[in-house]
Design an enzyme around this catalytic site. Sequence first.
Site, PDB file in Angstrom:
ATOM      1  N   ASP A 128      -4.289 -30.999   9.303  1.00  0.00           N
ATOM      2  CA  ASP A 128      -3.045 -30.830   8.529  1.00  0.00           C
ATOM      3  C   ASP A 128      -3.094 -31.746   7.309  1.00  0.00           C
ATOM      4  OD1 ASP A 128      -1.542 -28.977  10.272  1.00  0.00           O
ATOM      5  OD2 ASP A 128      -1.800 -30.589  11.729  1.00  0.00           O
ATOM      6  N   ASP A 145      -2.346 -34.568  22.504  1.00  0.00           N
ATOM      7  CA  ASP A 145      -2.626 -35.313  21.276  1.00  0.00           C
ATOM      8  C   ASP A 145      -4.044 -35.907  21.336  1.00  0.00           C
ATOM      9  OD1 ASP A 145      -2.708 -37.043  19.128  1.00  0.00           O
ATOM     10  OD2 ASP A 145      -0.852 -38.096  19.619  1.00  0.00           O
TER      11      ASP A 145
END
Length: 242
Positions: free
Chosen positions: A145, A122
Site C-alpha cells: 500500500d 498482520d
Amino acid sequence: MTEQNTDNFTKKAESFYKRTIRSFVVRGGRMTEGQQKAYDNNWKHYGLNHQDGLLNYKAIFGREADIVVEIGFGMGTSLIEMAKNAPEKDFIGIEVHPPGVAKLMMMAAEQDLKNIRVYCHDAIEVMQDCIPPASISCLQLFFPDPWHKKKHNKRRIVQTGFATKVASLLQDGGVFHMATDWEPYAEHMLEVMEQHEAYNNAAGEKQFHPRPEWRPLTKFEQRGEKLGHGVWDLIYLKKGVS
Ligand SMILES: C[S@@+](CC[C@H](N)C(=O)[O-])C[C@H]1O[C@@H](n2cnc3c(N)ncnc32)[C@H](O)[C@@H]1O
C-alpha cells in the site's frame, strides 16, 4: 556480518515492534456461507495460525527446501503462479484481507499445490513471532500500500526497522525483493535500503533493478499498467558473515 552486528540487529528489530501504526486498513467484505465453508475446509490444509508461534518448516512441508515469504499477496494470483513454477521451493504467504486468503487457498487446492501455506494476519506480528531467524531465502513485497498522502507516509511498511527485521529473517545471501508502481515510494525504498548496513543492492549502488521476467504480473500491477503507471523493482541481498 559479525555476531555483534547480528545482536544489534535483533535489538533494533525488537524495538520496531513496539508500535501502533499499521500498514493496512481492515477492509470489509463478508463471505457467503458457501465461501466460508470452502475457507474453513481449505484452512485445515493451507492455514497457519499466528498463535501457534515459531514455524517448523520440516513439520509443515515434510522436507527441507528454500523458503520464500510474500507479504501482502492481495488476491494471490502471482504467488500461486510462482509456487507452481518453483515446486522445489516452499512458499508462505501473509495477507490480512480474508477474501484474498480465501482465493489463494482455493487456487492452491484446485491445483493441488503442496508447497504453499498462508497466514491471515498482520505480517509484522508473523515476522516477529513465527518466522525463525535466518531461515528464509527470499522475502517478497510486491506493490505494498503506497500511502500517498504525506501525513500517511509513516504507515508505509518499508521503513528502516522493517528492513532490519527482514535482514534478521533472511539467510546470508538471501533476497529482499520489492516492487512498486508509485515513484515516491520507490525513491523512499531506495533511500531506506541504500543506507542500510545489512544489504547490497543487486543492481548496483542506488540503482533500481530491471523488472525480472520471472516475476508474474500482479493484479495491482495490471491495474497500474492500464493507468499508465511505471514499475520499479528493487532487489537487495543480505550481506554474509565477514
Ligand atoms: C496494494 S495491495 C497489493 C496486493 C498484491 N501484492 C498485488 O500486487 O496485487 C497491498 C496488500 O498488502 C496487504 N497488507 C498491507 N499491510 C499488511 C500487513 N502488515 N500484513 C499483511 N498484509 C498486509 C493489504 O491487505 C493488501 O492486500
